[in-house]
Design an enzyme around this catalytic site. Structure first.
Site, PDB file in Angstrom:
ATOM      1  N   ASP A 106      21.361  29.589  18.109  1.00 50.52           N
ATOM      2  CA  ASP A 106      22.744  29.700  18.351  1.00 50.52           C
ATOM      3  C   ASP A 106      23.626  28.074  18.556  1.00 50.52           C
ATOM      4  OD1 ASP A 106      24.849  30.676  20.128  1.00 50.52           O
ATOM      5  OD2 ASP A 106      23.637  30.197  22.206  1.00 50.52           O
ATOM      6  N   GLU A 139      32.963  36.319  16.022  1.00 51.43           N
ATOM      7  CA  GLU A 139      33.414  36.305  17.820  1.00 51.43           C
ATOM      8  C   GLU A 139      33.783  37.195  17.381  1.00 51.43           C
ATOM      9  OE1 GLU A 139      33.624  34.973  21.782  1.00 51.43           O
ATOM     10  OE2 GLU A 139      31.328  34.386  20.501  1.00 51.43           O
ATOM     11  N   LYS A 168      31.200  39.781  17.258  1.00 52.85           N
ATOM     12  CA  LYS A 168      30.639  39.268  18.768  1.00 52.85           C
ATOM     13  C   LYS A 168      32.453  39.626  19.420  1.00 52.85           C
ATOM     14  CE  LYS A 168      28.610  36.031  20.531  1.00 52.85           C
ATOM     15  NZ  LYS A 168      28.541  34.532  21.000  1.00 52.85           N
ATOM     16  N   THR A 198      29.312  40.523  23.919  1.00 51.16           N
ATOM     17  CA  THR A 198      28.657  39.233  24.631  1.00 51.16           C
ATOM     18  C   THR A 198      29.791  38.567  26.089  1.00 51.16           C
ATOM     19  OG1 THR A 198      28.710  36.734  24.190  1.00 51.16           O
ATOM     20  CG2 THR A 198      30.917  37.611  22.985  1.00 51.16           C
ATOM     21  N   PHE A 248      23.907  36.249  29.264  1.00 48.62           N
ATOM     22  CA  PHE A 248      23.882  35.426  29.595  1.00 48.62           C
ATOM     23  C   PHE A 248      22.799  35.147  30.359  1.00 48.62           C
ATOM     24  CE2 PHE A 248      28.127  33.762  27.348  1.00 48.62           C
ATOM     25  CZ  PHE A 248      27.422  34.796  26.227  1.00 48.62           C
TER      26      PHE A 248
END
Length: 316
Positions: free
Chosen positions: A16, A89, A125, A149, A171
């Site tokens: 990440d 993203e 994303k 996400t 998350f």
């Protein structure tokens, strides 16, 4: 054997970070980025030329087009390091616009394909709003795979499963943050660790639901605050982990056993569930944590996207 290697025996490990030079030492299979990570990277001397070179090569193009070029340029560099996929993203400011999200995703994928990268190596994303999930459903039908996400609730996960998205990123750490803040002085760190951590519980319930009902969407736990959360989710399809926590796992040889298993999930009594838009919005309304963290996450990514815009505009 260190904990990172033990974890890799049960779970696909994903890095990440936007820092692809740091990534190789952990040998992750995939990598994820977001606007905040890219913004952080382009402000480092090692990566600044990547930004300036990309901007120079596309001078005269619209700002949003140059931003996408920068994101894809990072993605291409990351794909030289990881054997699997990179997640790139869509602008968080499009989180409530299905058509604009689809258009931006198609453009990102076209840029990757123009650089010789196949669709199997890229995940787009998108924030897990209702509009984002519908955009993902459309993109998946076109063969553009998505990573949903900012996912904080079971309802979001159910809707993503209904939409047949490739992968979701629940998350863990941000859920933990919310409950810890709510509890204040009453928070008992030891009692709320490991399998009792609210973020861990959320991901475990989603994983078990998917495996029980044969939902093919991959579950990738994200946003970790400590090694304990990672260990408590060993066995999850994928876990995306920051470099500092990857290093912590690499530095210890403590035993690590899988905590989740598809076989165990299939034996559980978990009812099937499907959500239309009304049911989804009501479930989100009833979940203060998910509503607040989704909105906050979109705002934070939007701020960093704006800062990246500014950096690029100043480099033009």
């Amino acid at each position: 054997m260190n904990q990172l290697d033990q974890l890799k025996a049960h779970t696909i490990v994903v890095a990440d970070t936007g820092n692809f030079k740091q990534m190789a030492q952990f040998a992750p299979r995939d990598a994820t980025t977001n606007p905040s990570l890219i913004l952080k990277a382009v402000q480092q001397p090692d990566y600044a030329p990547l930004l300036t070179d990309t901007v120079a090569a596309h001078r005269g193009a619209a700002l949003d087009e140059i931003v996408d070029q920068v994101l894809v340029r990072f993605g291409l560099e990351i794909l030289k390091v990881v054997p699997g996929r990179v997640s790139t993203e869509v602008d968080a400011r499009l989180s409530f616009d299905t058509a604009a999200t689809v258009a931006r995703a198609r453009r990102l994928m076209a840029l990757y394909e123009a650089a010789g990268i196949g669709r199997d190596r890229v995940l787009i994303k998108i924030a897990s709003t209702w509009e984002g999930i519908q955009a993902a459903a459309e993109l998946e039908r076109e063969g553009i795979h998505c990573n949903l996400t900012l996912l904080f609730s079971f309802a979001q996960a159910v809707a993503c499963g209904d939409a047949k998205v490739q992968l979701i990123s629940p998350f863990v750490g941000r859920i933990y943050d919310w409950y810890k803040k709510q509890a204040g002085a009453q928070w008992d760190e030891a009692a709320m660790a490991g399998a009792n951590d609210p973020g861990v519980k959320s991901v475990a319930s989603i994983y078990n639901f998917y495996k029980k009902h044969g939902i093919a969407t991959e579950v990738m736990g994200a946003s970790f605050r400590n090694v304990g959360q990672i260990v408590a989710l060993a066995g999850c399809d994928l876990l995306t982990i920051s470099p500092d926590l990857l290093a912590a796992l690499q530095a210890t040889d403590a035993p690590l056993a899988p905590a989740l298993s598809a076989q165990a999930a299939q034996a559980m009594n978990i009812p099937a569930l499907s959500l239309d838009e009304k049911a989804f919005r009501w479930a989100m309304n009833e979940d203060a944590m998910a509503t607040e963290k989704l909105a906050e996450g979109i705002r934070l990514f939007a701020v960093d996207a704006g800062k990246l815009d500014k950096l690029i505009a100043e480099s033009k």
